[in-house]
Design a protein around this motif. Structure first.
Motif, PDB file in Angstrom:
ATOM      1  N   HIS A  29      -2.586  17.919 -17.793  1.00  0.00           N
ATOM      2  CA  HIS A  29      -2.452  17.472 -19.169  1.00  0.00           C
ATOM      3  C   HIS A  29      -0.998  17.116 -19.440  1.00  0.00           C
ATOM      4  CE1 HIS A  29      -6.517  18.891 -20.052  1.00  0.00           C
ATOM      5  NE2 HIS A  29      -6.228  19.868 -19.215  1.00  0.00           N
ATOM      6  N   ARG A  30      -0.783  16.261 -20.410  1.00  0.00           N
ATOM      7  CA  ARG A  30       0.567  15.866 -20.820  1.00  0.00           C
ATOM      8  C   ARG A  30       0.627  15.976 -22.337  1.00  0.00           C
ATOM      9  NH1 ARG A  30       3.230  13.507 -16.977  1.00  0.00           N
ATOM     10  NH2 ARG A  30       4.527  12.153 -18.246  1.00  0.00           N
ATOM     11  N   ALA A  31       1.722  16.519 -22.840  1.00  0.00           N
ATOM     12  CA  ALA A  31       1.852  16.667 -24.286  1.00  0.00           C
ATOM     13  C   ALA A  31       3.321  16.707 -24.679  1.00  0.00           C
ATOM     14  CB  ALA A  31       1.173  17.945 -24.756  1.00  0.00           C
ATOM     15  N   LYS A  32       3.615  16.127 -25.830  1.00  0.00           N
ATOM     16  CA  LYS A  32       4.957  16.274 -26.381  1.00  0.00           C
ATOM     17  C   LYS A  32       5.146  17.737 -26.739  1.00  0.00           C
ATOM     18  CE  LYS A  32       5.189  11.611 -28.225  1.00  0.00           C
ATOM     19  NZ  LYS A  32       5.240  10.786 -29.432  1.00  0.00           N
ATOM     20  N   ILE A  33       6.379  18.206 -26.647  1.00  0.00           N
ATOM     21  CA  ILE A  33       6.648  19.622 -26.890  1.00  0.00           C
ATOM     22  C   ILE A  33       6.154  20.046 -28.274  1.00  0.00           C
ATOM     23  CG2 ILE A  33       8.486  21.332 -27.189  1.00  0.00           C
ATOM     24  CD1 ILE A  33       9.996  19.884 -24.921  1.00  0.00           C
ATOM     25  N   ALA A  34       6.432  19.255 -29.299  1.00  0.00           N
ATOM     26  CA  ALA A  34       6.007  19.602 -30.663  1.00  0.00           C
ATOM     27  C   ALA A  34       4.491  19.711 -30.764  1.00  0.00           C
ATOM     28  CB  ALA A  34       6.540  18.581 -31.659  1.00  0.00           C
ATOM     29  N   ILE A  83      -1.905  27.454 -22.890  1.00  0.00           N
ATOM     30  CA  ILE A  83      -1.803  28.620 -22.002  1.00  0.00           C
ATOM     31  C   ILE A  83      -3.158  28.955 -21.403  1.00  0.00           C
ATOM     32  CG2 ILE A  83      -1.358  31.102 -21.947  1.00  0.00           C
ATOM     33  CD1 ILE A  83       0.889  30.545 -24.030  1.00  0.00           C
ATOM     34  N   SER A  84      -4.211  28.897 -22.194  1.00  0.00           N
ATOM     35  CA  SER A  84      -5.557  29.186 -21.676  1.00  0.00           C
ATOM     36  C   SER A  84      -5.961  28.216 -20.577  1.00  0.00           C
ATOM     37  CB  SER A  84      -6.590  29.143 -22.811  1.00  0.00           C
ATOM     38  OG  SER A  84      -6.398  30.222 -23.679  1.00  0.00           O
ATOM     39  N   ARG A  85      -5.644  26.929 -20.767  1.00  0.00           N
ATOM     40  CA  ARG A  85      -5.976  25.943 -19.724  1.00  0.00           C
ATOM     41  C   ARG A  85      -5.241  26.266 -18.431  1.00  0.00           C
ATOM     42  NH1 ARG A  85      -5.611  21.167 -23.581  1.00  0.00           N
ATOM     43  NH2 ARG A  85      -3.482  21.092 -22.829  1.00  0.00           N
ATOM     44  N   ALA A  86      -3.969  26.623 -18.549  1.00  0.00           N
ATOM     45  CA  ALA A  86      -3.199  26.948 -17.350  1.00  0.00           C
ATOM     46  C   ALA A  86      -3.736  28.213 -16.690  1.00  0.00           C
ATOM     47  CB  ALA A  86      -1.725  27.127 -17.702  1.00  0.00           C
ATOM     48  N   LEU A  88       5.146  19.070 -20.237  1.00  0.00           N
ATOM     49  CA  LEU A  88       5.726  18.922 -21.562  1.00  0.00           C
ATOM     50  C   LEU A  88       6.709  17.759 -21.555  1.00  0.00           C
ATOM     51  CD1 LEU A  88       6.356  22.679 -22.382  1.00  0.00           C
ATOM     52  CD2 LEU A  88       4.388  21.261 -22.986  1.00  0.00           C
ATOM     53  N   ILE A  89       6.587  16.900 -22.546  1.00  0.00           N
ATOM     54  CA  ILE A  89       7.381  15.682 -22.638  1.00  0.00           C
ATOM     55  C   ILE A  89       8.411  15.836 -23.759  1.00  0.00           C
ATOM     56  CG2 ILE A  89       7.298  13.173 -22.941  1.00  0.00           C
ATOM     57  CD1 ILE A  89       5.643  14.260 -20.542  1.00  0.00           C
ATOM     58  N   ASN A  90       9.654  15.504 -23.471  1.00  0.00           N
ATOM     59  CA  ASN A  90      10.713  15.516 -24.467  1.00  0.00           C
ATOM     60  C   ASN A  90      11.436  14.180 -24.416  1.00  0.00           C
ATOM     61  OD1 ASN A  90      12.518  16.404 -26.415  1.00  0.00           O
ATOM     62  ND2 ASN A  90      13.845  17.431 -24.930  1.00  0.00           N
ATOM     63  N   ARG A  91      11.361  13.441 -25.523  1.00  0.00           N
ATOM     64  CA  ARG A  91      11.992  12.123 -25.618  1.00  0.00           C
ATOM     65  C   ARG A  91      11.529  11.175 -24.512  1.00  0.00           C
ATOM     66  NH1 ARG A  91      18.067  13.924 -27.511  1.00  0.00           N
ATOM     67  NH2 ARG A  91      17.319  14.973 -29.362  1.00  0.00           N
ATOM     68  N   GLY A  92      10.246  11.246 -24.210  1.00  0.00           N
ATOM     69  CA  GLY A  92       9.658  10.351 -23.237  1.00  0.00           C
ATOM     70  C   GLY A  92       9.852  10.742 -21.780  1.00  0.00           C
ATOM     71  N   LYS A  93      10.491  11.881 -21.538  1.00  0.00           N
ATOM     72  CA  LYS A  93      10.735  12.323 -20.158  1.00  0.00           C
ATOM     73  C   LYS A  93      10.098  13.680 -19.915  1.00  0.00           C
ATOM     74  CE  LYS A  93      15.073   9.849 -19.672  1.00  0.00           C
ATOM     75  NZ  LYS A  93      16.466   9.928 -19.295  1.00  0.00           N
ATOM     76  N   ASN A  94       9.670  13.896 -18.669  1.00  0.00           N
ATOM     77  CA  ASN A  94       9.130  15.195 -18.290  1.00  0.00           C
ATOM     78  C   ASN A  94      10.209  16.254 -18.468  1.00  0.00           C
ATOM     79  OD1 ASN A  94       6.837  13.840 -17.542  1.00  0.00           O
ATOM     80  ND2 ASN A  94       7.306  13.850 -15.371  1.00  0.00           N
ATOM     81  N   ALA A  95       9.884  17.333 -19.180  1.00  0.00           N
ATOM     82  CA  ALA A  95      10.870  18.367 -19.462  1.00  0.00           C
ATOM     83  C   ALA A  95      10.533  19.684 -18.767  1.00  0.00           C
ATOM     84  CB  ALA A  95      10.970  18.593 -20.967  1.00  0.00           C
ATOM     85  N   ALA A  96       9.271  20.044 -18.750  1.00  0.00           N
ATOM     86  CA  ALA A  96       8.851  21.316 -18.176  1.00  0.00           C
ATOM     87  C   ALA A  96       7.354  21.261 -17.912  1.00  0.00           C
ATOM     88  CB  ALA A  96       9.179  22.460 -19.126  1.00  0.00           C
ATOM     89  N   VAL A  97       6.855  22.293 -17.244  1.00  0.00           N
ATOM     90  CA  VAL A  97       5.426  22.374 -16.974  1.00  0.00           C
ATOM     91  C   VAL A  97       4.964  23.792 -17.261  1.00  0.00           C
ATOM     92  CG1 VAL A  97       3.599  22.109 -15.240  1.00  0.00           C
ATOM     93  CG2 VAL A  97       5.635  20.657 -15.134  1.00  0.00           C
ATOM     94  N   ILE A  98       3.842  23.905 -17.938  1.00  0.00           N
ATOM     95  CA  ILE A  98       3.230  25.212 -18.139  1.00  0.00           C
ATOM     96  C   ILE A  98       2.126  25.342 -17.105  1.00  0.00           C
ATOM     97  CG2 ILE A  98       1.897  26.670 -19.702  1.00  0.00           C
ATOM     98  CD1 ILE A  98       3.415  25.362 -22.007  1.00  0.00           C
ATOM     99  N   ASP A 151       0.324  30.332  -9.984  1.00  0.00           N
ATOM    100  CA  ASP A 151       1.002  29.156  -9.434  1.00  0.00           C
ATOM    101  C   ASP A 151       2.518  29.357  -9.425  1.00  0.00           C
ATOM    102  OD1 ASP A 151      -1.365  27.864  -8.971  1.00  0.00           O
ATOM    103  OD2 ASP A 151      -1.179  26.454 -10.636  1.00  0.00           O
ATOM    104  N   TYR A 152       3.039  29.877 -10.514  1.00  0.00           N
ATOM    105  CA  TYR A 152       4.479  30.149 -10.600  1.00  0.00           C
ATOM    106  C   TYR A 152       4.917  31.097  -9.485  1.00  0.00           C
ATOM    107  CZ  TYR A 152       8.732  32.382 -12.326  1.00  0.00           C
ATOM    108  OH  TYR A 152       9.994  32.909 -12.432  1.00  0.00           O
ATOM    109  N   ALA A 153       4.159  32.177  -9.284  1.00  0.00           N
ATOM    110  CA  ALA A 153       4.503  33.145  -8.242  1.00  0.00           C
ATOM    111  C   ALA A 153       4.447  32.504  -6.858  1.00  0.00           C
ATOM    112  CB  ALA A 153       3.568  34.357  -8.315  1.00  0.00           C
ATOM    113  N   THR A 154       3.466  31.630  -6.637  1.00  0.00           N
ATOM    114  CA  THR A 154       3.353  30.934  -5.355  1.00  0.00           C
ATOM    115  C   THR A 154       4.566  30.039  -5.119  1.00  0.00           C
ATOM    116  OG1 THR A 154       0.950  30.973  -5.432  1.00  0.00           O
ATOM    117  CG2 THR A 154       1.957  29.330  -3.998  1.00  0.00           C
ATOM    118  N   PHE A 155       4.969  29.284  -6.142  1.00  0.00           N
ATOM    119  CA  PHE A 155       6.131  28.406  -6.008  1.00  0.00           C
ATOM    120  C   PHE A 155       7.385  29.208  -5.692  1.00  0.00           C
ATOM    121  CE2 PHE A 155       3.792  25.537  -9.183  1.00  0.00           C
ATOM    122  CZ  PHE A 155       3.112  24.895  -8.165  1.00  0.00           C
TER     123      PHE A 155
END
Length: 94
Positions: free
Chosen positions: A8-13, A23-26, A35-45, A50-54
């Motif tokens: 999924h992709r979503a603006k932070i707001a 969070i439930s989807r993740a 998460l998109i900020n000003r048209g750029k990828n900013a972070a991923v939930i 998955d986080y622990a694996t990375f």
């Protein structure tokens, strides 16, 4: 062959307004949200798993790179290349 997980992709707001759903989807569906900020990828939930694996893969790569034998360095190169390919694929899907 396994299906490609939904991303999924979503603006932070926007994501802030439905944070519980994001969070439930993740967590339960293993579907990350970029998460998109000003048209750029900013972070991923992502799920904690998955986080622990990375983190574990990154730690393993550092251990291999610090290795003193050619076998360790070769394994580090192979793992590094695999991670770079995965990163390029993620960026190409943007």
């Amino acid at each position: 062959m396994t299906a490609t997980p939904t991303e999924h992709r979503a603006k932070i707001a926007e994501a802030r307004n439905v944070l519980g759903e994001v969070i439930s989807r993740a967590r339960y569906a293993n579907e990350p949200t970029v998460l998109i900020n000003r048209g750029k990828n900013a972070a991923v939930i992502v799920s904690y798993e998955d986080y622990a694996t990375f983190r574990e893969l990154r730690s393993y790569l550092k251990e291999l790179e610090a290795g003193t034998t050619p076998d360790f360095r070769n394994k580090a190169r192979v793992l590094g290349e695999a991670l770079a390919v995965a990163e390029r694929r993620a960026l190409d899907s943007d």
